[in-house]
Motif scaffolding. Structure first.
Motif, PDB file in Angstrom:
ATOM      1  N   LEU A  88       0.816  -1.197  -0.056  1.00  0.00           N
ATOM      2  CA  LEU A  88       0.083   0.073   0.014  1.00  0.00           C
ATOM      3  C   LEU A  88       0.898   1.171  -0.171  1.00  0.00           C
ATOM      4  O   LEU A  88       0.555   2.304  -0.676  1.00  0.00           O
ATOM      5  CB  LEU A  88      -0.881  -0.127   1.223  1.00  0.00           C
ATOM      6  CG  LEU A  88      -1.735   1.245   1.568  1.00  0.00           C
ATOM      7  CD1 LEU A  88      -2.701   1.505   0.334  1.00  0.00           C
ATOM      8  CD2 LEU A  88      -2.460   1.130   2.950  1.00  0.00           C
ATOM      9  N   VAL A  89       2.022   0.952   0.949  1.00  0.00           N
ATOM     10  CA  VAL A  89       2.680   2.430   0.730  1.00  0.00           C
ATOM     11  C   VAL A  89       3.453   2.873  -0.689  1.00  0.00           C
ATOM     12  O   VAL A  89       3.550   3.674  -0.991  1.00  0.00           O
ATOM     13  CB  VAL A  89       3.927   2.265   1.785  1.00  0.00           C
ATOM     14  CG1 VAL A  89       5.084   3.266   1.718  1.00  0.00           C
ATOM     15  CG2 VAL A  89       3.446   2.079   3.387  1.00  0.00           C
ATOM     16  N   ARG A  90       3.700   1.644  -1.213  1.00  0.00           N
ATOM     17  CA  ARG A  90       4.322   1.596  -2.360  1.00  0.00           C
ATOM     18  C   ARG A  90       3.223   2.305  -3.277  1.00  0.00           C
ATOM     19  O   ARG A  90       3.680   3.103  -4.249  1.00  0.00           O
ATOM     20  CB  ARG A  90       5.130   0.556  -2.737  1.00  0.00           C
ATOM     21  CG  ARG A  90       6.469   0.058  -2.191  1.00  0.00           C
ATOM     22  CD  ARG A  90       6.802  -1.260  -2.500  1.00  0.00           C
ATOM     23  NE  ARG A  90       8.181  -1.501  -1.913  1.00  0.00           N
ATOM     24  CZ  ARG A  90       8.530  -2.584  -1.448  1.00  0.00           C
ATOM     25  NH1 ARG A  90       8.096  -3.746  -1.717  1.00  0.00           N
ATOM     26  NH2 ARG A  90       9.762  -2.655  -0.927  1.00  0.00           N
ATOM     27  N   GLU A  91       2.260   1.928  -3.401  1.00  0.00           N
ATOM     28  CA  GLU A  91       1.143   2.561  -4.205  1.00  0.00           C
ATOM     29  C   GLU A  91       1.053   4.031  -4.025  1.00  0.00           C
ATOM     30  O   GLU A  91       0.946   4.787  -4.702  1.00  0.00           O
ATOM     31  CB  GLU A  91      -0.145   1.868  -3.951  1.00  0.00           C
ATOM     32  CG  GLU A  91      -0.203   0.376  -4.418  1.00  0.00           C
ATOM     33  CD  GLU A  91      -0.397   0.249  -5.844  1.00  0.00           C
ATOM     34  OE1 GLU A  91      -0.389   1.152  -6.558  1.00  0.00           O
ATOM     35  OE2 GLU A  91      -0.444  -0.810  -6.534  1.00  0.00           O
ATOM     36  N   MET A  92       1.098   4.475  -2.758  1.00  0.00           N
ATOM     37  CA  MET A  92       1.077   5.685  -2.368  1.00  0.00           C
ATOM     38  C   MET A  92       2.194   6.587  -2.906  1.00  0.00           C
ATOM     39  O   MET A  92       2.263   7.782  -3.232  1.00  0.00           O
ATOM     40  CB  MET A  92       1.055   6.090  -0.892  1.00  0.00           C
ATOM     41  CG  MET A  92      -0.286   5.381  -0.302  1.00  0.00           C
ATOM     42  SD  MET A  92      -0.081   5.336   1.622  1.00  0.00           S
ATOM     43  CE  MET A  92      -0.388   7.200   2.107  1.00  0.00           C
ATOM     44  N   ILE A  93       3.558   5.928  -2.765  1.00  0.00           N
ATOM     45  CA  ILE A  93       4.618   6.932  -3.329  1.00  0.00           C
ATOM     46  C   ILE A  93       4.477   6.927  -4.693  1.00  0.00           C
ATOM     47  O   ILE A  93       5.024   8.090  -5.145  1.00  0.00           O
ATOM     48  CB  ILE A  93       5.781   5.587  -2.944  1.00  0.00           C
ATOM     49  CG1 ILE A  93       6.201   5.691  -1.371  1.00  0.00           C
ATOM     50  CG2 ILE A  93       6.945   6.339  -3.286  1.00  0.00           C
ATOM     51  CD1 ILE A  93       7.218   4.945  -0.823  1.00  0.00           C
ATOM     52  N   ALA A  94       3.804   6.037  -5.423  1.00  0.00           N
ATOM     53  CA  ALA A  94       3.914   6.171  -6.965  1.00  0.00           C
ATOM     54  C   ALA A  94       2.983   6.922  -7.507  1.00  0.00           C
ATOM     55  O   ALA A  94       3.142   7.622  -8.461  1.00  0.00           O
ATOM     56  CB  ALA A  94       3.560   4.571  -7.447  1.00  0.00           C
TER      57      ALA A  94
ATOM     58  N   ALA B  27       8.107   8.664   1.995  1.00  0.00           N
ATOM     59  CA  ALA B  27       9.111   9.091   0.979  1.00  0.00           C
ATOM     60  C   ALA B  27       9.553   8.119   0.525  1.00  0.00           C
ATOM     61  O   ALA B  27       9.043   6.901   0.657  1.00  0.00           O
ATOM     62  CB  ALA B  27      10.560   9.434   1.968  1.00  0.00           C
ATOM     63  N   ASP B  28      10.220   8.453  -0.885  1.00  0.00           N
ATOM     64  CA  ASP B  28      10.675   7.149  -1.504  1.00  0.00           C
ATOM     65  C   ASP B  28      11.279   5.979  -0.930  1.00  0.00           C
ATOM     66  O   ASP B  28      11.129   5.001  -1.343  1.00  0.00           O
ATOM     67  CB  ASP B  28      11.449   7.702  -2.622  1.00  0.00           C
ATOM     68  CG  ASP B  28      10.855   8.937  -3.563  1.00  0.00           C
ATOM     69  OD1 ASP B  28       9.605   8.911  -3.458  1.00  0.00           O
ATOM     70  OD2 ASP B  28      11.559   9.696  -4.124  1.00  0.00           O
ATOM     71  N   GLY B  29      12.256   6.258   0.013  1.00  0.00           N
ATOM     72  CA  GLY B  29      12.951   5.264   0.629  1.00  0.00           C
ATOM     73  C   GLY B  29      12.289   4.720   1.948  1.00  0.00           C
ATOM     74  O   GLY B  29      12.797   4.148   2.723  1.00  0.00           O
ATOM     75  N   ALA B  30      11.155   5.137   2.254  1.00  0.00           N
ATOM     76  CA  ALA B  30      10.321   4.838   3.508  1.00  0.00           C
ATOM     77  C   ALA B  30      10.216   3.391   3.902  1.00  0.00           C
ATOM     78  O   ALA B  30      10.620   3.185   5.107  1.00  0.00           O
ATOM     79  CB  ALA B  30       8.957   5.426   3.477  1.00  0.00           C
ATOM     80  N   PRO B  31       9.927   2.561   3.045  1.00  0.00           N
ATOM     81  CA  PRO B  31      10.038   1.160   3.287  1.00  0.00           C
ATOM     82  C   PRO B  31      11.362   0.540   3.974  1.00  0.00           C
ATOM     83  O   PRO B  31      11.562  -0.330   4.609  1.00  0.00           O
ATOM     84  CB  PRO B  31       9.607   0.380   2.165  1.00  0.00           C
ATOM     85  CG  PRO B  31       8.731   1.406   1.488  1.00  0.00           C
ATOM     86  CD  PRO B  31       9.594   2.760   1.461  1.00  0.00           C
ATOM     87  N   THR B  32      12.511   1.306   3.676  1.00  0.00           N
ATOM     88  CA  THR B  32      13.727   0.892   4.060  1.00  0.00           C
ATOM     89  C   THR B  32      13.934   1.269   5.563  1.00  0.00           C
ATOM     90  O   THR B  32      14.577   0.652   6.312  1.00  0.00           O
ATOM     91  CB  THR B  32      14.606   1.426   3.449  1.00  0.00           C
ATOM     92  OG1 THR B  32      14.661   1.127   2.034  1.00  0.00           O
ATOM     93  CG2 THR B  32      16.257   0.879   3.832  1.00  0.00           C
ATOM     94  N   PHE B  33      13.153   2.233   6.121  1.00  0.00           N
ATOM     95  CA  PHE B  33      13.390   2.923   7.546  1.00  0.00           C
ATOM     96  C   PHE B  33      12.443   2.642   8.409  1.00  0.00           C
ATOM     97  O   PHE B  33      12.474   2.781   9.469  1.00  0.00           O
ATOM     98  CB  PHE B  33      13.752   4.240   7.441  1.00  0.00           C
ATOM     99  CG  PHE B  33      14.962   4.802   6.755  1.00  0.00           C
ATOM    100  CD1 PHE B  33      16.252   4.742   7.545  1.00  0.00           C
ATOM    101  CD2 PHE B  33      15.263   5.030   5.343  1.00  0.00           C
ATOM    102  CE1 PHE B  33      17.405   5.101   6.804  1.00  0.00           C
ATOM    103  CE2 PHE B  33      16.135   5.270   4.708  1.00  0.00           C
ATOM    104  CZ  PHE B  33      17.596   5.330   5.458  1.00  0.00           C
ATOM    105  N   TYR B  34      11.057   2.280   7.682  1.00  0.00           N
ATOM    106  CA  TYR B  34       9.887   2.250   8.662  1.00  0.00           C
ATOM    107  C   TYR B  34       9.409   0.894   8.633  1.00  0.00           C
ATOM    108  O   TYR B  34       9.633   0.080   7.784  1.00  0.00           O
ATOM    109  CB  TYR B  34       9.030   3.193   8.089  1.00  0.00           C
ATOM    110  CG  TYR B  34       8.652   4.627   8.476  1.00  0.00           C
ATOM    111  CD1 TYR B  34       8.523   4.931   9.751  1.00  0.00           C
ATOM    112  CD2 TYR B  34       9.569   5.530   7.413  1.00  0.00           C
ATOM    113  CE1 TYR B  34       8.466   6.417  10.121  1.00  0.00           C
ATOM    114  CE2 TYR B  34       9.446   6.914   7.847  1.00  0.00           C
ATOM    115  CZ  TYR B  34       9.385   7.434   8.927  1.00  0.00           C
ATOM    116  OH  TYR B  34       9.112   8.512   9.250  1.00  0.00           O
ATOM    117  N   LYS B  35       8.556   0.505   9.735  1.00  0.00           N
ATOM    118  CA  LYS B  35       7.771  -0.659   9.796  1.00  0.00           C
ATOM    119  C   LYS B  35       6.272  -0.279   8.990  1.00  0.00           C
ATOM    120  O   LYS B  35       5.861   0.794  10.087  1.00  0.00           O
ATOM    121  CB  LYS B  35       7.918  -1.492  10.802  1.00  0.00           C
ATOM    122  CG  LYS B  35       9.371  -2.049  11.454  1.00  0.00           C
ATOM    123  CD  LYS B  35       9.289  -2.646  12.668  1.00  0.00           C
ATOM    124  CE  LYS B  35      10.685  -3.465  12.812  1.00  0.00           C
ATOM    125  NZ  LYS B  35      10.513  -4.388  14.218  1.00  0.00           N
TER     126      LYS B  35
END
Length: 860
Positions: free
Chosen positions: A142-148, A278-286
């Motif tokens: 879902l987050v990646r859909e939001m980022i896109a 943020a574009d790299g949010a999945p790397t830093f967030y759960k």
């Protein structure tokens, strides 16, 4: 040589702008009443694993916190009437625990799962049974859909947009105990303490001391991009007798920055936080999907998030995301972990609401940021809140081309003259009872003699000046100093204030050295052509000055007096000085686009003093030159896009932003003009840029180059900035001796990186200390042409020597001068200490290969 200026001055910015608030903040911090502080860990009763994002709150209130990704929580309140704490989480039974009011305690809690199935939940946080992964995680998908889709959900997606914006920024003293308010010292201010607000935030008693309101019309055009702001109304509490009102407003707006959830990085309290989308949010967030709201149209997903490392500059909280083609944020509730490396901040929260536009997309309709500052986890402190609301949002309504021309920010002439009736009609939100009285109360407070005496003392201690109506005495830290040439030195000086004249400003001082038995003095006059303060942007001023005083060649300081007492302590030999006689006249003209030019004339007579002599070779001997006189014209061009300042009554310090600053300078010396002895041209270019690296901190980069045309003696060459004091100076070479290197052509690069605790936050002991890592590297290339080199041209001035006759001034050769340092900042939240290593020219006499340097810096 040019000096970037932003770096040295900004470390003192917060100290100056916070003059008033520091006094009130310290008073509030003494007001520690009893407080209830509860911390612990929430776990699953069956699996024994930590439960993330559990709501913990005092019964019957909204006071509480949310557990982090590891189940840790801390809640506190100064209200000692609460006796029960609630623990609730979707899919688990709510637990109530008895607490001891007014005590600090640890309570670990186990939650049991509910028996019934919750169909509306798409996925739970996993109850700790499985290791968190991004792969095959619906929340991350879902987050990646939001980022896109970030770009299409931003205002910049529209060709045209306009809206009305209302902003309210208020600061309050918080949690003052009854015992504190009843002290004899404050009995005269009882009427002020009667204005305490206990309704805005349950459990907190707030006493508003500052309020500003702004009503503007905002316009945006995409191509070519242009933003235009028209301020229709503005009012604020005034502290003009003690601190610059405009500077205070600018700095508070810098701390409480605009928040755009769709930006990769969000700047708050001078620090950058990575956005949860943020574009790299999945790397830093759960990320976890913790609920769905099917009653909403379109349906919403409750997306909970937390940092993988709770000490990083990241948020935790919840986003409510639309389940349609936009995948837009409908609501955001965010906080920061209490373990984060922030100074003075006890709590920080952000909540934003979004509403649908005509085309089905969403724009922010209300944004609120709250921050609670204090010296301890509970007790007295400062509370700040900035609320921004938006109305009449219109998209794709083009205006005439001429509408977007001219200034980006304008203020209507009557913007500060509106009555309360205007504000009652146009405010988007009504003021609380306490807020509505703050204008009148603070105005009355400043008329109380005891308050004025207290603020005069605070001004003297923190700013260094004592006011006497139309003039001020100071700065006090220059009254006494010492050096090898003058010995014991006394100085007294002062300056006029705007009460004397808004457009005309005078400054002067006199000093006496008891060793050389000579008087020194300075006088300047500045006239502003804008009808406002001579430092209020945009500046148009003419300044004339004369100075007869001493100086160390090559010592260039920013925002610090050279005879500051603390700078009297220096390492090594420091006996090469100058007596200067300088006539100066300058005209400065700034434009609204932050381009400016400066033109000036300077007549400079420099006479060597102490161990410094001016000599030329004469066959087998040398001839002394008593002094050097030059007359030079100056043209300087400067461009600083979107620059903001913290502006005081007699100083102005730039606030760093993401844009570069370019400064170019041309100096032309004219032989024969007012006894000038040389003709030459000096060109230089300086570029400053702050490079933000998100979670890795930021780097201040300064690149500079210069070239001197003509045949000149070494006093007129570029004398590279050196530092023999024990303070760390950002724009000087801290292990270079004064007058050690000179050049007629040079290039330099300075890198100063702040890690903001990125490494230390992951080490348990350092994490508790909240120290921050810093590292610098400085490189300088330079050389001297043969006609200016005394080794090749015997008509050139001989380089200075020490008491043993060994040369101590040099030209840089093929090898550059280099030095590097690593250090620890934020020691006691104020001190930075660097270990500095000199990397080249280690065999020069009297140099230090290693050094320990310190400086003060107030930061969040």
């Amino acid at each position: 040589m040019l000096i970037a200026g932003k770096l040295e001055g900004f470390g003192r910015l917060s100290l100056r702008v916070s003059l008033l608030f520091v006094c009130l903040f310290l008073c509030a911090s003494w007001a520690f009443g009893q407080a209830t502080v509860v911390s612990g860990v929430v776990t699953d009763a069956e699996t024994k694993e930590p439960l993330p994002f559990v709501n913990v709150y005092f019964k019957g209130t909204s006071i509480g916190a949310m557990a982090d990704a590891d189940g840790n929580y801390t809640v506190h309140t100064s209200n000692i009437t609460y006796t029960e704490l609630y623990y609730s989480f979707l899919g688990y039974k709510t637990v109530v625990k008895k607490i001891l009011p007014g005590a600090t305690q640890v309570i670990n809690v186990k939650l049991s799962p509910e028996a019934k199935e919750l169909k509306e939940v798409v996925i739970t946080p996993g109850k700790g049974r499985e290791r968190y992964r991004n792969k095959n995680n619906p929340a991350v998908d879902l987050v990646r859909e939001m980022i896109a889709r970030k770009d299409q959900n931003r205002m910049e997606h529209y060709n045209f947009a306009e809206y009305e914006q209302y902003e309210k920024l208020q600061m309050s003293l918080s949690n003052m105990s009854d015992k504190f308010r009843q002290r004899k010292l404050f009995r005269k201010y009882k009427w002020l303490f009667d204005n305490v607000d206990t309704t805005t935030i349950e459990g907190k008693a707030l006493l508003p001391i500052y309020l500003q309101e702004t009503l503007t019309d905002q316009y945006y055009r995409r191509d070519p991009e242009k933003k235009k702001s028209v301020t229709k109304g503005h009012q604020k509490v005034s502290f003009d007798d003690y601190i610059d009102n405009q500077g205070l407003s600018t700095y508070l707006n810098y701390l409480y920055n605009d928040i755009d959830i769709y930006n990769n990085n969000i700047t708050l309290l001078t620090n950058q936080f990575l956005s949860p989308i943020a574009d790299g949010a999945p790397t830093f967030y759960k990320f976890y999907i913790t609920d769905t709201l099917k009653s909403e149209t379109p349906p919403l997903v409750e997306l909970s998030f937390a940092p993988r490392n709770p000490a990083d500059f990241l948020f935790q909280g919840r986003l409510y995301v639309t389940l349609d083609s936009n995948y837009a944020v409908k609501k955001a509730d965010m906080t920061v972990n209490k373990n984060i490396n922030l100074n003075w901040v006890r709590e920080l929260s952000i909540d934003q609401d979004f509403e649908k536009t005509e085309d089905g997309r969403y724009h922010v309709s209300r944004s609120r940021m709250r921050a609670d500052f204090g010296l301890s986890k509970a007790g007295g402190g400062m509370f700040g809140e900035r609320v921004v609301s938006y109305k009449n949002f219109t998209v794709n309504n083009p205006r005439n081309e001429n509408f977007y021309s001219g200034e980006a920010e304008t203020t209507l002439t009557d913007a500060e003259e509106h009555t309360e009736e205007f504000w009652q009609t146009n405010r988007h939100d009504s003021l609380t009872r306490a807020e509505s009285k703050v204008y009148q109360n603070i105005d009355s407070l400043q008329k109380v003699p005891s308050f004025r005496r207290t603020m005069d003392i605070a001004t003297l201690l923190l700013a260094g000046y004592k006011g006497f109506g139309w003039w001020e005495l100071g700065p006090v830290n220059t009254f006494y100093s010492f050096n090898p040439v003058e010995g014991f030195r006394l100085r007294v000086g002062g300056r006029t204030t705007p009460k004397f004249n808004e457009q005309l400003y005078f400054e002067t001082y006199g000093a006496y050295g008891f060793k050389d038995e000579k008087w020194k003095y300075f006088l300047s006059a500045t006239y502003s052509f804008t009808g406002k303060s001579f430092l209020e942007f945009p500046v148009r001023t003419l300044r004339a000055s004369y100075q007869h005083d001493t100086k160390i060649p090559g010592q260039e300081l920013q925002f610090v007096q050279e005879d500051n007492f603390l700078l009297s302590f220096k390492r090594g030999v420091n006996d090469k000085w100058l007596y200067n006689d300088i006539w100066n006249i300058d005209y400065v003209h700034e434009f609204d686009n932050h381009f400016s030019y400066r033109i000036g004339f300077k007549n400079w007579k420099q006479t060597p003093a102490g161990g410094l002599t001016y000599q030329v070779r004469n066959e087998d001997s040398s001839v002394s030159i008593p002094n050097v006189t030059t007359s030079e014209f100056l043209v300087e061009l400067r461009w600083a896009p979107d620059e903001q300042f913290y502006q005081g009554k007699s100083y102005r310090i730039p606030i760093p932003n993401k844009y570069p600053i370019f400064t170019g300078r041309l100096i032309a010396g004219v032989d024969g003009l007012f006894n000038s002895q040389y003709s030459y041209q000096n060109v230089a270019l300086n570029v400053y840029k702050r490079v933000y690296l998100s979670q890795f901190g930021y780097t201040d980069v300064v690149a500079e180059g210069g070239y001197i045309f003509g045949n000149v003696p070494f006093p007129l060459l570029a004398i590279h900035r050196a530092n023999q004091t024990y303070s760390y100076q950002l724009q000087s070479y801290n292990l270079m001796n004064f007058l050690e290197f000179v050049s007629d052509k040079y290039v330099s690069v300075n890198l100063d990186h702040y890690f903001n605790g990125f490494i230390f936050n992951k080490i348990p002991l350092f994490k508790r200390l909240k120290w921050r890592e810093v590292a610098t590297f400085k490189l300088l290339y330079g050389s001297i042409r043969p006609e200016n080199d005394p080794e090749k041209n015997h008509q050139a001035f001989i380089f200075p020597v020490n008491a043993e006759g060994v040369t101590t001034t040099y030209s840089l050769q093929r090898e550059p001068y280099m030095e590097a340092s690593v250090g620890i900042a934020n020691i006691f939240k104020l001190i930075r200490v660097d270990v500095v290593k000199r990397l080249s020219y280690l065999d020069n006499p009297g140099v230090s290969k290693w050094g320990l340097r310190a400086r003060f810096k107030f930061d969040f």
